[in-house]
Scaffold this active site. Structure first.
Site, PDB file in Angstrom:
ATOM      1  N   PHE A 183      -4.260 -24.014   9.481  1.00 38.57           N
ATOM      2  CA  PHE A 183      -3.482 -22.902   9.692  1.00 38.57           C
ATOM      3  C   PHE A 183      -3.202 -22.229  11.217  1.00 38.57           C
ATOM      4  O   PHE A 183      -2.224 -22.035  11.714  1.00 38.57           O
ATOM      5  CB  PHE A 183      -3.615 -21.669   8.577  1.00 38.57           C
ATOM      6  CG  PHE A 183      -3.038 -20.319   8.882  1.00 38.57           C
ATOM      7  CD1 PHE A 183      -1.654 -20.637   8.360  1.00 38.57           C
ATOM      8  CD2 PHE A 183      -3.408 -19.541   9.763  1.00 38.57           C
ATOM      9  CE1 PHE A 183      -0.818 -19.102   8.525  1.00 38.57           C
ATOM     10  CE2 PHE A 183      -2.687 -18.004   9.878  1.00 38.57           C
ATOM     11  CZ  PHE A 183      -1.361 -17.915   9.154  1.00 38.57           C
ATOM     12  N   ASN A 184      -4.258 -22.127  11.717  1.00 35.08           N
ATOM     13  CA  ASN A 184      -4.415 -21.421  13.137  1.00 35.08           C
ATOM     14  C   ASN A 184      -3.589 -22.417  14.073  1.00 35.08           C
ATOM     15  O   ASN A 184      -2.924 -21.741  14.890  1.00 35.08           O
ATOM     16  CB  ASN A 184      -5.710 -21.242  13.557  1.00 35.08           C
ATOM     17  CG  ASN A 184      -6.457 -19.956  13.079  1.00 35.08           C
ATOM     18  OD1 ASN A 184      -5.932 -19.140  12.219  1.00 35.08           O
ATOM     19  ND2 ASN A 184      -7.638 -19.879  13.061  1.00 35.08           N
ATOM     20  N   THR A 228     -10.410 -16.790  16.467  1.00 36.24           N
ATOM     21  CA  THR A 228     -10.451 -17.226  15.030  1.00 36.24           C
ATOM     22  C   THR A 228      -8.987 -16.988  14.492  1.00 36.24           C
ATOM     23  O   THR A 228      -8.852 -16.736  13.192  1.00 36.24           O
ATOM     24  CB  THR A 228     -11.521 -16.203  14.486  1.00 36.24           C
ATOM     25  OG1 THR A 228     -11.111 -14.782  14.738  1.00 36.24           O
ATOM     26  CG2 THR A 228     -12.766 -16.439  14.904  1.00 36.24           C
ATOM     27  N   HIS A 255     -14.366 -19.399   7.160  1.00 39.79           N
ATOM     28  CA  HIS A 255     -14.366 -20.128   8.311  1.00 39.79           C
ATOM     29  C   HIS A 255     -14.514 -19.392   9.556  1.00 39.79           C
ATOM     30  O   HIS A 255     -15.609 -19.965  10.162  1.00 39.79           O
ATOM     31  CB  HIS A 255     -12.797 -20.737   8.506  1.00 39.79           C
ATOM     32  CG  HIS A 255     -11.881 -20.888   7.323  1.00 39.79           C
ATOM     33  ND1 HIS A 255     -12.108 -22.330   7.075  1.00 39.79           N
ATOM     34  CD2 HIS A 255     -11.558 -20.618   6.337  1.00 39.79           C
ATOM     35  CE1 HIS A 255     -11.336 -22.450   5.889  1.00 39.79           C
ATOM     36  NE2 HIS A 255     -10.794 -21.375   5.464  1.00 39.79           N
ATOM     37  N   ASP A 256     -14.200 -18.339   9.798  1.00 45.62           N
ATOM     38  CA  ASP A 256     -14.200 -17.759  11.145  1.00 45.62           C
ATOM     39  C   ASP A 256     -15.733 -17.411  11.895  1.00 45.62           C
ATOM     40  O   ASP A 256     -15.722 -17.733  13.119  1.00 45.62           O
ATOM     41  CB  ASP A 256     -13.220 -16.606  11.348  1.00 45.62           C
ATOM     42  CG  ASP A 256     -11.811 -16.943  11.152  1.00 45.62           C
ATOM     43  OD1 ASP A 256     -11.524 -18.116  11.405  1.00 45.62           O
ATOM     44  OD2 ASP A 256     -11.115 -16.099  10.809  1.00 45.62           O
ATOM     45  N   ASN A 302      -2.794 -14.038  10.074  1.00 48.43           N
ATOM     46  CA  ASN A 302      -2.773 -14.097   8.476  1.00 48.43           C
ATOM     47  C   ASN A 302      -1.719 -12.991   8.383  1.00 48.43           C
ATOM     48  O   ASN A 302      -1.370 -12.854   7.047  1.00 48.43           O
ATOM     49  CB  ASN A 302      -4.055 -13.539   8.425  1.00 48.43           C
ATOM     50  CG  ASN A 302      -5.136 -14.690   8.312  1.00 48.43           C
ATOM     51  OD1 ASN A 302      -4.831 -15.660   8.202  1.00 48.43           O
ATOM     52  ND2 ASN A 302      -6.273 -14.401   8.699  1.00 48.43           N
ATOM     53  N   ASP A 308     -12.225 -13.326   9.403  1.00 51.26           N
ATOM     54  CA  ASP A 308     -12.128 -12.879  10.819  1.00 51.26           C
ATOM     55  C   ASP A 308     -13.112 -11.285  10.463  1.00 51.26           C
ATOM     56  O   ASP A 308     -13.729 -11.228  11.433  1.00 51.26           O
ATOM     57  CB  ASP A 308     -10.802 -12.180  11.208  1.00 51.26           C
ATOM     58  CG  ASP A 308      -9.748 -13.455  11.151  1.00 51.26           C
ATOM     59  OD1 ASP A 308      -9.504 -14.076  12.336  1.00 51.26           O
ATOM     60  OD2 ASP A 308      -9.198 -13.696  10.001  1.00 51.26           O
ATOM     61  N   ASP A 316      -7.339 -12.335  13.673  1.00 53.02           N
ATOM     62  CA  ASP A 316      -6.206 -11.918  13.153  1.00 53.02           C
ATOM     63  C   ASP A 316      -6.654 -11.416  11.722  1.00 53.02           C
ATOM     64  O   ASP A 316      -6.292 -12.081  10.710  1.00 53.02           O
ATOM     65  CB  ASP A 316      -5.301 -13.178  12.855  1.00 53.02           C
ATOM     66  CG  ASP A 316      -5.489 -14.403  12.228  1.00 53.02           C
ATOM     67  OD1 ASP A 316      -6.766 -14.627  12.337  1.00 53.02           O
ATOM     68  OD2 ASP A 316      -4.911 -15.095  11.836  1.00 53.02           O
TER      69      ASP A 316
HETATM   70  C1  BDR Z   1      -8.211 -19.960   9.163  1.00 55.08           C
HETATM   71  O1  BDR Z   1      -6.728 -19.436   8.753  1.00 55.08           O
HETATM   72  C2  BDR Z   1      -6.977 -17.902   8.484  1.00 55.08           C
HETATM   73  O2  BDR Z   1      -6.315 -17.879   7.199  1.00 55.08           O
HETATM   74  C3  BDR Z   1      -8.332 -17.795   8.322  1.00 55.08           C
HETATM   75  O3  BDR Z   1      -8.567 -16.395   8.814  1.00 55.08           O
HETATM   76  C4  BDR Z   1      -9.008 -18.659   9.725  1.00 55.08           C
HETATM   77  O4  BDR Z   1      -8.856 -18.499  10.814  1.00 55.08           O
HETATM   78  C5  BDR Z   1      -8.492 -21.200   8.360  1.00 55.08           C
HETATM   79  O5  BDR Z   1      -7.692 -22.287   8.428  1.00 55.08           O
HETATM   80 CA    CA Z   2      -8.485 -16.081  11.148  1.00 55.47          CA
END
Ligand code: BDR
Ligand code: CA
Length: 311
Positions: free
Chosen positions: A165-166, A124, A239-240, A40, A16, A11
């Site tokens: 979040f994800n 991701t 993160h991703d 996102n 990403d 996303d």
């Molecule tokens: C995740 O949430 C998104 O904002 C980032 O792309 C990542 O995948 C981190 O919590």
């Molecule tokens: Ca992401």
């Protein structure tokens, strides 16, 4: 070693975009295709971003737009972190090719069916497309080698105090994946918060001095600012790409194989991953959870991919 065939479900999203580049430019990975998922930003925006990142980094693989809402119909955006376009901070080139004329879930199925080897799914973003794929194409389940997902946490969250979040975006989809019985690796905040874009890393990125590195630097500086504003983190976590990095070199993280469940009903904790590090529940282990990062090893492969993408 022959490269690991993967499909990246994402996303984009700042981190990403970096995951796309790592997947496309590391010789140990064969990127078969990209599907997008709402997370996102709304689905049209993240899909456009995926195509623009492909144009920037000369990534030429099939891209298809996937789910525009969670399994239960939720649509949210992380504009506080990723901006209005979901990828604010630097202009990106216009797309150079068209989307596949099929749904992202169907593209996953198509690529899995055609690949002579078992395929690894790397997610991701929210797990919506992956859950839909597992439910809609049960006959292809045995063609999946592994699912690696960025999401969750063994400690605190980032979208709510306990939910990342994800996973928070689509807890029911996460539940389908956790119960799939397939080999699973979780790249949660515990490990991604060690993948910091420090001042030294920014300097190395900028020293590459290509159009790609300059654009990524602009994007990452935007991301650094929002991370500092929202989370008081002076160096933002990337993160991703870790979800790709663990497939390139398993020694990049230290993991524990433990039971993970997702909270679907918590009053204040919906979307939290419940990671049973000490097996207090006695439930069967189902997820390899990454907990510690080899920072240098990770950044070496990430910067190498950015360098190659810029040539
Ligand atoms: C995740 O949430 C998104 O904002 C980032 O792309 C990542 O995948 C981190 O919590
Ligand atoms: Ca992401």
């Amino acid at each position: 070693m022959s490269p690991t065939p993967i499909i990246l479900d994402c996303d984009p999203g700042h981190d990403d975009a970096m995951a796309m580049i790592l997947a496309a430019y590391n010789p140990n990975i064969e990127l078969l295709g990209i599907s997008t998922v709402s997370g996102n930003g709304i689905i049209n925006k993240v899909t456009e971003n995926a195509l623009r990142v492909c144009a920037l980094a000369k990534i030429n693989v099939p891209v298809a737009q996937g789910a525009g809402a969670s399994l239960l119909g939720a649509v949210e955006a992380a504009s506080d972190i990723h901006g209005e376009t979901a990828l604010d901070g630097a202009p990106l080139p216009a797309p150079t090719f068209e989307l596949q004329k099929m749904h992202g879930v169907d593209l996953i199925a198509d690529l899995v069916r055609k690949c002579p080897e078992k395929v690894t799914l790397v997610a991701t973003g929210p797990l919506t497309n992956i859950a839909l794929f597992l439910k809609m194409y049960p006959e292809l389940r045995e063609r999946i080698a592994h699912i690696v997902f960025m999401g969750g946490s063994a400690s605190r969250g980032n979208r709510t105090p306990y939910a990342e979040f994800n996973i928070w975006m689509d807890p029911e989809a996460c539940d389908v994946v956790l119960k799939s019985g397939l080999p699973l690796t979780m790249i949660g905040l515990d490990v991604t918060h060690q993948a910091l874009i420090t001042k030294e890393i920014f300097a190395k990125l900028e020293a590459l001095d290509t159009e790609v590195s300059r654009t990524l630097s602009g994007l990452m500086r935007f991301f650094a600012k929002t991370y500092n504003d929202v989370f008081e983190m002076p160096d933002p976590p990337l993160h991703d790409p870790l979800a790709v990095a663990v497939l390139i070199d398993s020694a990049v993280t230290k993991n524990r194989f433990v039971n993970v469940e997702v909270e679907l009903n918590g009053t204040h904790t919906r979307g939290a991953t419940v990671v049973d590090i000490y097996n207090r529940t006695g439930y069967k282990a189902n997820v390899n959870v990454a907990l510690e990062l080899d920072f240098d090893r990770f950044w070496e492969m990430m910067l190498d991919a950015v360098d190659k993408a810029g040539r």
